[in-house]
Motif scaffolding. Structure first.
Motif, PDB file in Angstrom:
ATOM      1  N   UNK A  53       0.822  -1.227   0.000  1.00 12.81           N
ATOM      2  CA  UNK A  53       0.000   0.000   0.000  1.00 12.81           C
ATOM      3  C   UNK A  53       0.849   1.267   0.000  1.00 12.81           C
ATOM      4  N   UNK A  54       1.615   1.520   1.078  1.00 16.28           N
ATOM      5  CA  UNK A  54       2.414   2.747   1.125  1.00 16.28           C
ATOM      6  C   UNK A  54       3.708   2.553   0.339  1.00 16.28           C
ATOM      7  N   UNK A  55       4.152   3.605  -0.335  1.00 13.53           N
ATOM      8  CA  UNK A  55       5.340   3.551  -1.181  1.00 13.53           C
ATOM      9  C   UNK A  55       6.346   4.620  -0.771  1.00 13.53           C
ATOM     10  N   UNK A  56       7.596   4.219  -0.737  1.00 14.23           N
ATOM     11  CA  UNK A  56       8.668   5.191  -0.565  1.00 14.23           C
ATOM     12  C   UNK A  56       9.094   5.657  -1.950  1.00 14.23           C
ATOM     13  N   UNK A  57       9.036   6.965  -2.194  1.00 14.05           N
ATOM     14  CA  UNK A  57       9.386   7.529  -3.502  1.00 14.05           C
ATOM     15  C   UNK A  57      10.851   7.967  -3.480  1.00 14.05           C
ATOM     16  N   UNK A  58      11.689   7.371  -4.307  1.00 11.23           N
ATOM     17  CA  UNK A  58      13.110   7.763  -4.318  1.00 11.23           C
ATOM     18  C   UNK A  58      13.290   9.227  -4.685  1.00 11.23           C
ATOM     19  N   UNK A  59      14.115   9.923  -3.921  1.00 11.52           N
ATOM     20  CA  UNK A  59      14.373  11.335  -4.199  1.00 11.52           C
ATOM     21  C   UNK A  59      15.557  11.537  -5.119  1.00 11.52           C
ATOM     22  N   UNK A  60      16.295  10.460  -5.403  1.00  9.95           N
ATOM     23  CA  UNK A  60      17.466  10.578  -6.267  1.00  9.95           C
ATOM     24  C   UNK A  60      17.107  10.438  -7.739  1.00  9.95           C
ATOM     25  N   UNK A  61      15.857  10.064  -8.052  1.00  9.48           N
ATOM     26  CA  UNK A  61      15.405  10.040  -9.440  1.00  9.48           C
ATOM     27  C   UNK A  61      14.784  11.394  -9.761  1.00  9.48           C
TER      28      UNK A  61
END
Length: 329
Positions: free
Chosen positions: A230-238
């Motif tokens: 359900x919850x997603x960690x969104x990469x900040x390096x992309x």
């Protein structure tokens, strides 16, 4: 029937790809509000009071984010998080988004205190020194709203069937919230808009997280959230927060001026497939584009299919852009 199916797909994707920071903030402010009601906390305990800040209680510049005066203020924060917070987190990445929310909250409160002190010299506004102007996450979220519309690939957006320039929408929302809710603190929300505007105009290059730190945090949390549904960690390096460069003599389509997005050829760009809706990827696949190209283009276009098609047809994606975590492979 087709529209209902499409709406169902959108809702299902939204509910199964909730950005982690926005989701945690959403739940946290509801819990804090219920605790406040249960324990009968008064407003003066947590809110920003200029005269309290002047006596050294600087912790109020961040503690106020869990304080909501009433249900209407709470609903305004929740609606802003659900609509704009999710977009901003997918643009910036989870760690950068959390950093921006923290910075915007502190700067908004500081600017609110400054305005209150400035106006407090007038006898007519002297009560502002002892008021509780900042209301929960709303001031910081107005800064986020400015950022969201600034980073949109479109120069204009449709609001209630009216085409409006993106630069004006946050300010119209500010006025609308004041007119509709009436008891919101205008000075705090205005401070949030000003902070967001200052950030996108000049502070973005100064107030930022080091790329090395972002990549390090990404590597840790991507592994953790890989097993959490359900919850997603969104990469900040992309490149979830693309830099749009305005070029001269750009063609306009239906009065909307597009700003091109370019992924550099000289550096690999990892992008998670989880960051874009599958049904939108399928639409681009039906047009003959590859899966990898589709994911990168949708990421660049903030999940706008038409803009993604424009990016792909104009070949505005670097050849070394790669997609990570491809499902079904």
């Amino acid at each position: 029937m087709i529209k209902l199916k499409s709406l169902g797909e959108k809702l299902r994707w939204y509910l199964t790809n909730l950005p982690v920071v926005t989701t945690v903030l959403f739940v946290a402010i509801i819990v804090c509000y219920k605790i406040k009601l249960a324990r009968h906390f008064t407003d003066v305990i947590l809110c920003v009071q200029p005269h309290m800040i002047m006596t050294g209680q600087v912790s109020r510049l961040i503690k106020y984010v869990i304080h909501h005066k009433n249900v209407k203020n709470l609903l305004l924060s929740l609606a802003s998080l659900a609509i704009f917070g999710t977009v901003a987190e997918r643009q910036a990445g989870s760690i950068r988004y959390l950093f921006l929310m923290t910075i915007f909250a502190i700067l908004s409160a500081s600017l609110t205190v400054f305005f209150s002190i400035l106006l407090g010299f007038s006898s007519h506004y002297s009560s502002l020194m002892y008021s509780c102007p900042a209301l929960g996450l709303t001031p910081a979220l107005f800064g986020i709203i400015v950022l969201v519309f600034k980073n949109s690939p479109m120069k204009k957006s449709v609001i209630l069937f009216v085409m409006l320039p993106n630069v004006a929408i946050p300010w119209l929302l500010l006025i609308s919230s004041q007119v509709i809710l009436q008891d919101t603190t205008f000075i705090s929300n205005l401070s949030g808009c000003i902070v967001g505007s200052l950030y996108v105009c000049s502070l973005r290059g100064i107030i930022t997280l080091p790329s090395v730190l972002v990549k390090y945090v990404d590597n840790i949390f991507k592994k953790i959230f890989k097993y959490i549904p359900i919850v997603k960690y969104i990469p900040g390096s992309s490149p979830m927060l693309p830099q749009y460069h305005l070029e001269k003599d750009q063609p306009e389509l239906n009065g909307i001026q597009h700003q091109p997005f370019r992924v550099p050829d000289d550096c690999p760009v990892p992008i998670s497939e989880d960051s874009v809706p599958k049904y939108k990827v399928d639409k681009l696949l039906e047009m003959g584009f590859s899966k990898e190209e589709s994911v990168v283009a949708l990421t660049a276009a903030n999940n706008n299919v038409d803009q993604a098609v424009s990016i792909l047809t104009n070949k505005q994606i670097g050849s070394q852009a790669t997609v990570l975590q491809m499902k079904g492979n």
